[in-house]
Scaffold this motif. Structure first.
Motif: not given
Length: 194
Positions: A10-12, A17, A20, A23, A54
């Protein structure tokens, strides 16, 4: 030994980083693997993860399914690109090309590729020294996984051997004793027949 790159995240841009999460697609892919882990990963004696969220999000369900504690590979994180933080996709690809293309240079403050390669190689060797005898799964990242691949093959650092598009979730197989690599990047679905 297996090295698995974490799947889709899920890039935000407003979140660091390293924090993250996976997703929904990435979570679904890992859930599918965890569901067959006792069969397809039955020889696994240890599951290691990069410290980044992640990777932990990918490693934890697999370790749980196998009844193992997830271990953290302290130096197993992705190439340090905190100097730039989030970059839009096209700009990120340009900088990533320069990172691999100029491995002895720091591109826009990023960790040098030669340093990231040395670090990931040391991290993997440390995990393999401390793990019990048997198969080890290390969950990490695409860029340092590619650097690990190049080191294992004795190739110069190049993006030619990157896992390619698709968001990760790819596997490399190594001989535990020699680190000789036995495969190219392969999607986890193909490797585990999911």
């Amino acid at each position: 030994m297996r090295y698995l790159s974490h799947p889709q995240v899920q890039i935000d841009p407003d979140v660091e980083i390293t924090q993250w999460p996976l997703n929904a697609v990435g979570q679904s892919r890992i859930s599918a693997l965890a569901a067959v882990a006792t069969d397809r990963l039955s020889d696994t004696v240890a599951v290691y993860s990069s410290p980044e969220r992640k990777a932990r999000d990918a490693a934890a369900p697999i370790a749980r399914a196998l009844g193992l504690d997830m271990r953290i590979a302290a130096d197993g994180y992705e190439n340090d690109r905190s100097s730039t933080g989030f970059l839009p996709p096209s700009e990120f690809e340009e900088v990533a090309d320069a990172f691999f293309g100029n491995p002895k240079e720091s591109i826009r403050g990023w960790e040098r590729a030669v340093d990231a390669q040395s670090r990931i190689l040391g991290s993997v060797k440390h995990a393999l020294r401390e793990a019990p005898e048997g198969d080890v799964l290390i969950v990490g990242h695409g860029a340092v996984g590619t650097l690990l691949f190049c080191a294992a093959k004795g190739y110069p650092i190049t993006r030619t051997y990157d896992q390619g598009p698709g968001g990760g979730g790819n596997l490399l197989m190594f001989d535990r004793e020699t680190l000789e690599i036995n495969t190219e990047w392969e999607p986890l679905e193909s490797h585990f027949s999911l």
